[in-house]
Write an enzyme that holds these catalytic residues in place. Structure first.
Site, mmCIF file in Angstrom:
data_model
loop_
_atom_site.group_PDB
_atom_site.id
_atom_site.type_symbol
_atom_site.label_atom_id
_atom_site.label_comp_id
_atom_site.label_asym_id
_atom_site.label_seq_id
_atom_site.Cartn_x
_atom_site.Cartn_y
_atom_site.Cartn_z
ATOM 1 N N SER A 76 -11.797 0.340 -6.710
ATOM 2 C CA SER A 76 -11.434 0.844 -8.024
ATOM 3 C C SER A 76 -12.515 0.713 -9.080
ATOM 4 O O SER A 76 -12.300 0.174 -10.166
ATOM 5 C CB SER A 76 -10.138 0.190 -8.501
ATOM 6 N N GLY B 157 -16.430 4.303 -4.900
ATOM 7 C CA GLY B 157 -15.774 5.065 -3.845
ATOM 8 C C GLY B 157 -15.420 4.248 -2.620
ATOM 9 O O GLY B 157 -15.109 4.803 -1.573
ATOM 10 N N ASP C 256 -4.326 0.195 -10.409
ATOM 11 C CA ASP C 256 -5.737 -0.158 -10.600
ATOM 12 C C ASP C 256 -6.031 -0.548 -12.044
ATOM 13 O O ASP C 256 -6.679 -1.552 -12.322
ATOM 14 C CB ASP C 256 -6.637 1.028 -10.212
ATOM 15 N N GLU D 92 0.833 -1.200 0.000
ATOM 16 C CA GLU D 92 0.000 0.000 0.000
ATOM 17 C C GLU D 92 0.868 1.251 0.000
ATOM 18 O O GLU D 92 1.817 1.350 0.789
ATOM 19 C CB GLU D 92 -0.890 -0.031 1.249
ATOM 20 N N SER E 222 -13.467 3.214 -10.574
ATOM 21 C CA SER E 222 -13.078 4.158 -11.630
ATOM 22 C C SER E 222 -12.222 3.475 -12.697
ATOM 23 O O SER E 222 -12.467 3.638 -13.889
ATOM 24 C CB SER E 222 -12.350 5.371 -11.045
HETATM 25 P P1 ADP Z 1 -13.140 4.068 -6.528
HETATM 26 O O1 ADP Z 1 -12.351 3.722 -5.316
HETATM 27 O O2 ADP Z 1 -14.428 3.296 -6.553
HETATM 28 O O3 ADP Z 1 -12.358 3.939 -7.776
HETATM 29 P P2 ADP Z 1 -13.114 6.818 -7.284
HETATM 30 O O4 ADP Z 1 -13.513 8.037 -6.552
HETATM 31 O O5 ADP Z 1 -11.731 6.677 -7.769
HETATM 32 O O6 ADP Z 1 -13.534 5.596 -6.354
HETATM 33 O O7 ADP Z 1 -14.049 6.649 -8.563
HETATM 34 C C1 ADP Z 1 -15.426 6.781 -8.442
HETATM 35 C C2 ADP Z 1 -15.944 7.532 -9.657
HETATM 36 O O8 ADP Z 1 -15.874 6.682 -10.830
HETATM 37 C C3 ADP Z 1 -17.419 7.881 -9.522
HETATM 38 O O9 ADP Z 1 -17.596 9.101 -8.821
HETATM 39 C C4 ADP Z 1 -17.834 7.991 -10.980
HETATM 40 O O10 ADP Z 1 -17.423 9.224 -11.518
HETATM 41 C C5 ADP Z 1 -17.006 6.894 -11.642
HETATM 42 N N1 ADP Z 1 -17.797 5.653 -11.658
HETATM 43 C C6 ADP Z 1 -17.594 4.545 -10.929
HETATM 44 N N2 ADP Z 1 -18.530 3.607 -11.167
HETATM 45 C C7 ADP Z 1 -19.363 4.146 -12.075
HETATM 46 C C8 ADP Z 1 -20.540 3.692 -12.734
HETATM 47 N N3 ADP Z 1 -21.049 2.487 -12.488
HETATM 48 N N4 ADP Z 1 -21.122 4.525 -13.615
HETATM 49 C C9 ADP Z 1 -20.613 5.743 -13.864
HETATM 50 N N5 ADP Z 1 -19.526 6.237 -13.283
HETATM 51 C C10 ADP Z 1 -18.898 5.454 -12.389
HETATM 52 MG MG MG Z 2 -10.556 5.053 -8.235
#
Ligand code: ADP
Ligand code: MG
Length: 376
Positions: A116, A112, A162, A24, A118
């Site tokens: 991951s 979030g 990621d 990490e 995103s």
């Molecule tokens: P994580 O840890 O899940 O990657 P991030 O903050 O890096 O958290 O990414 C989350 C962002 O990715 C969301 O706010 C959105 O913009 C995008 N995202 C994730 N899943 C989706 C989805 N199913 N549809 C549209 N956008 C998504």
């Molecule tokens: Mg992310």
């Protein structure tokens, strides 16, 4: 039936989320990580269009997005669609010409939570857009392109882990990635073990700013090490002995941040060996050390994550537990014996809910495959 804005067959591409077993805050220090893709993924369904527009929608989000692929100055809008749009923008910046497309996103990756979502959105989008535009990209290029989309277009300074694991995941295996060279190697998840991810359901607001401060602390450590005569470009190049020799030249806080990163890199190497040997005792010990180091030296844990790990390690069938991801909330990763998974979930869930008033989400998964086309 196809509408006027659609042509060609519908195709579906699936890209997984991920969990990091150990390693990490080593990625931006050019070190080692050991993630596995999980059995939760983003599905991108794509059809091509006659025009030069990219139309995107996502299940669970009401608003749709529609862009001109020939927009000379595309800008991020602080909207969820920045992620898939950034992929399209980066593909075109790399010199590929995209077909217009209708893109529809569905996902089982919690958003979030540190798993991951995103990267899964980016990778599934990239695979889909490449396929309908007849662009052939290797997994390594795909991962780098998606990272650029997040770094440059969305404006998130994320490392490569990621996107890389979402591309290179392999069922039954975690992957040790050298974040400097991008060389990687597969390590089998020990037989009879499930990956059990406990979501604390909290996300403390300071996460973003603290992340940048940790990066700055690591950079300050590298500068101090270099001034003390060590040929280091990144913390990856330093040993604990180097750090101790340079300790008096850096603030104590910077020293502890560096100690975490340097020791964590060693733990990743030893964890890989333990996985090859099926040595769960050593693996579990390394995960415990990693958690302590993240809590005390890197200071990115929080009471909820410490509680989840504390509850996990006093539950039968647990072989390793630690916080995973960026910290200040998010998830823990637990290695749990298959037959103990149901009772583990009951015990951890009941006690965490009782202590915090929050019901955790718990996801059970094996190590999954990376991005692929869903040939239904
Ligand atoms: P994580 O840890 O899940 O990657 P991030 O903050 O890096 O958290 O990414 C989350 C962002 O990715 C969301 O706010 C959105 O913009 C995008 N995202 C994730 N899943 C989706 C989805 N199913 N549809 C549209 N956008 C998504
Ligand atoms: Mg992310």
């Amino acid at each position: 039936m196809n509408t006027a804005s659609e042509q060609g067959a519908q195709r579906v591409f699936e890209a997984p989320g991920r969990v990091n077993l150990i390693g990490e805050f080593t990625d931006f220090n050019e070190g080692f990580v050991l993630p596995a893709a999980i059995e939760r993924s983003v599905q991108a369904t794509v059809t091509s269009r006659h025009d030069r527009r990219l139309h995107i929608r996502s299940e669970g989000f009401e608003d749709t997005a529609d862009f001109d692929l020939d927009d000379p100055e595309p800008q991020a809008a602080g909207h969820w669609s920045d992620y898939p749009r950034g992929v399209a923008v980066e593909l075109q910046r790399a010199g590929y010409r995209l077909n217009g497309a209708n893109l529809s996103i569905r996902s089982t990756v919690p958003i979030g939570a540190g798993l991951s979502s995103s990267a899964a959105v980016e990778v599934a989008t990239a695979a889909a857009l490449c396929a309908i535009s007849e662009i052939s990209l290797g997994h390594r290029e795909l991962a780098l392109l998606c990272q650029r989309a997040e770094n440059n277009f969305v404006g998130m300074r994320c490392g490569i882990m990621d996107q890389f694991i979402s591309c290179h995941g392999e069922a039954g295996y975690a992957i040790m990635l050298d974040c400097r060279s991008l060389e990687y190697r597969q390590f089998p998840v020990p037989p009879g073990i499930q990956l059990v991810i406990c979501n604390s359901m909290v996300r403390h607001a300071l996460a973003g700013g603290e992340y940048n401060q940790r990066r700055e602390d690591c950079e300050a450590g590298v500068r101090a090490l270099a001034l003390s005569g060590r040929p280091v470009r990144a913390l990856r190049d330093a040993t604990l002995a180097d750090l101790d020799r340079a300790a008096s030249t850096m603030p104590e806080r910077v020293y502890r941040r560096c100690r975490h990163v340097i020791a964590e890199n060693l733990r990743v190497q030893r964890a890989g060996e333990a996985m090859l040997d099926g040595d769960l005792e050593t693996l579990g010990g390394l995960m415990a050390e990693s958690h302590q180091s993240l809590r005390d030296d890197f200071e990115v844990s929080c009471p909820e994550l410490d509680l989840l790990v504390g509850l996990a390690v006093s539950t039968p069938g647990i072989r390793g537990a630690r916080m995973t991801g960026g910290g200040f909330g998010g998830c823990t990763i637990n290695l749990v014996e298959e037959e103990a998974v149901a009772s583990f979930i009951c015990a951890v869930s009941a006690k965490y809910s009782k202590d915090t008033g929050v019901v955790p989400e718990i996801y059970v998964t094996g190590a999954a495959a990376g991005v692929h086309e869903d040939l239904q």
